[in-house]
Design an enzyme around this catalytic site. Structure first.
Site, short mmCIF file in Angstrom:
data_model
loop_
_atom_site.label_atom_id
_atom_site.label_comp_id
_atom_site.label_asym_id
_atom_site.label_seq_id
_atom_site.Cartn_x
_atom_site.Cartn_y
_atom_site.Cartn_z
N ASP A 1 2.15 -7.29 -4.05
CA ASP A 1 1.38 -7.23 -2.82
C ASP A 1 2.00 -8.26 -1.88
O ASP A 1 2.36 -9.36 -2.30
CB ASP A 1 -0.08 -7.61 -3.13
CG ASP A 1 -0.99 -7.42 -1.93
OD1 ASP A 1 -1.81 -6.49 -1.96
OD2 ASP A 1 -0.89 -8.21 -0.96
N THR B 1 2.09 -20.13 21.66
CA THR B 1 0.74 -19.86 22.17
C THR B 1 -0.11 -19.08 21.17
O THR B 1 0.40 -18.26 20.40
CB THR B 1 0.78 -19.10 23.51
OG1 THR B 1 -0.55 -18.77 23.90
CG2 THR B 1 1.60 -17.82 23.44
N THR C 1 0.81 -1.22 0.00
CA THR C 1 0.00 0.00 0.00
C THR C 1 0.84 1.27 0.00
O THR C 1 0.47 2.27 -0.62
CB THR C 1 -0.91 0.00 1.26
OG1 THR C 1 -1.77 -1.12 1.14
CG2 THR C 1 -1.73 1.26 1.38
N SER D 1 0.86 -10.27 0.13
CA SER D 1 0.19 -11.57 0.24
C SER D 1 0.81 -12.58 -0.71
O SER D 1 0.65 -13.79 -0.54
CB SER D 1 -1.30 -11.44 -0.09
OG SER D 1 -1.88 -10.48 0.74
N THR E 1 2.04 -4.42 4.42
CA THR E 1 1.95 -4.70 5.86
C THR E 1 1.50 -6.13 6.16
O THR E 1 1.82 -6.66 7.22
CB THR E 1 0.97 -3.72 6.54
OG1 THR E 1 -0.31 -3.84 5.90
CG2 THR E 1 1.46 -2.29 6.47
N ASP E 2 0.76 -6.74 5.21
CA ASP E 2 0.12 -8.02 5.54
C ASP E 2 1.11 -9.10 5.98
O ASP E 2 0.84 -9.84 6.91
CB ASP E 2 -0.71 -8.52 4.35
CG ASP E 2 -1.95 -7.67 4.14
OD1 ASP E 2 -2.33 -6.93 5.07
OD2 ASP E 2 -2.55 -7.73 3.05
N1 ASP Z 1 -2.21 -5.96 0.85
C1 ASP Z 1 -1.20 -4.97 1.14
C2 ASP Z 1 0.12 -5.69 1.27
O1 ASP Z 1 0.40 -6.28 2.27
C3 ASP Z 1 -1.54 -4.25 2.38
C4 ASP Z 1 -0.55 -3.21 2.83
O2 ASP Z 1 0.47 -2.97 2.26
O3 ASP Z 1 -0.82 -2.60 3.86
O4 ASP Z 1 0.87 -5.69 0.32
#
Ligand code: ASP
Length: 342
Positions: A57, A276, A13, A59, A89-90
């Protein structure tokens, strides 16, 4: 003295901006970083930008992308004082954890960051994340870097990367480090927590080991899990290591079939690490009968390691071909500050 920083943009993002003509989100060209943020010139750093190809991305990030990133840092290590990795971030905590294990004797900052709102959107959190990450990557005490670790900067806090988790899909403070203090808090100034920062590897020769094995599984137990489902996961083709997400302080059912399935997997040579499901706190298999049975079956305690770091560490150690005794020893103890030793 000015610091030289390499920004590596991998995707996510943070790298999007609104096209003025169409209003659509389009990729931001980080090579024009000084045009977009002229104030960066006031920082005491020289910046180069490298964009990974293709930009993805997070993911879609795979261990091969971790290795490519580690290789880029190795190839540019001598030329720069610090690195900023812009990442979606993912899966940022997985990638940053993996890098912490791949980079050996790291003596320069590698700061991961990203954003929840694209950098080209007015209310973005990306601008502050990016600028502060650059400042931290370039910060020094005398001729030594402030934070010679793989770290993750997000919303006013710098964390040890292999202690982090993405804990919110909504809040701008998307990451947390529940079991280890922040390495720095950012307000009007940047306040480093010197006691928490590791400088142990300074002086040793830096090297990179990108070997990874994908013969692993994360198995989260749940009430009502059936024997066939559990056995199928433990005996999935090729699996050599399992991160077992248990309840509370490392507890799991004491049903005969459950312990039996674990014992069989372990006797086949599958390593099972207990972590955990709680976001904070530690596995302690001595407290309850339900934990003790796991210990007796040969399950290794992951203490307070995150699932993200546990998975990355297991993949790296299996990739290096560690023998059983060495693997168990290394998984039991902290190698990059990823778990708290008693
Ligand atoms: N789907 C994005 C990614 O992880 C989300 C992000 O960057 O916040 O590439």
């Amino acid at each position: 003295m000015r610091s030289s920083i390499l920004i590596i943009y991998t995707g996510g993002t943070i790298g999007m901006k609104t096209d003025d003509a169409t209003g659509a989100l389009v990729p931001f060209d980080f090579s024009g970083i000084y045009d977009e943020f002229p104030s960066l010139k006031r920082l005491n750093v020289d910046i180069d930008v490298l964009t990974m190809s293709p930009v993805i991305d997070s993911s879609n990030v795979e261990p091969s992308n971790w290795a490519a990133l580690a290789g880029l840092i190795r190839d540019n290590y001598a030329r720069y004082d610090g690195f900023v990795v812009l990442h979606g971030t993912d899966t940022m905590s997985y990638t940053a954890s993996a890098l912490s294990f791949m980079l050996e004797n790291l003596a320069k900052p590698v700061v991961f960051t990203g954003s929840q709102i694209p950098i080209g959107v007015l209310r973005t959190d990306g601008r502050e994340n990016l600028i502060t990450a650059i400042e931290i990557a370039g910060a020094r005490i005398g001729d030594r870097p402030e934070v010679p670790e793989v770290s993750l900067y997000f919303q006013n806090r710098l964390f040890r990367a292999n202690r982090t988790k993405k804990h919110s899909a909504e809040e701008l403070s998307a990451f947390a480090s529940h079991n280890y203090p922040a390495l720095a808090d950012v307000g009007v100034g940047i306040h480093y927590r010197y006691g928490a920062i590791c400088r142990c590897d300074a002086g040793k020769t830096f090297s990179v080991n990108t070997a990874v094995s994908q013969d692993v599984a994360v198995v989260k137990i749940f009430p009502g899990m059936t024997e066939p489902v559990f056995r199928a996961m433990l005996s999935a083709e090729g699996v050599r290591g399992v991160v077992l997400e248990t309840y509370g302080a490392g507890n799991a059912p004491t049903f005969g079939w459950f312990i039996g399935a674990l014992e069989e997997a372990i006797s086949r040579g599958v390593h099972v690490l207990n972590v955990t499901q709680c976001v904070s706190g530690s596995v302690n298999m001595d407290i309850y009968e339900t934990g003790r049975r796991l210990q007796e079956a040969g399950v290794i305690s992951g203490r307070d390691i995150t699932t993200e770091a546990a998975l990355a560490k297991m993949m790296c150690l299996l990739g290096r071909g560690c023998g059983t005794a060495e693997f168990v020893e290394l998984m039991r103890h902290s190698v990059r500050g990823e778990m708290t030793e008693e």
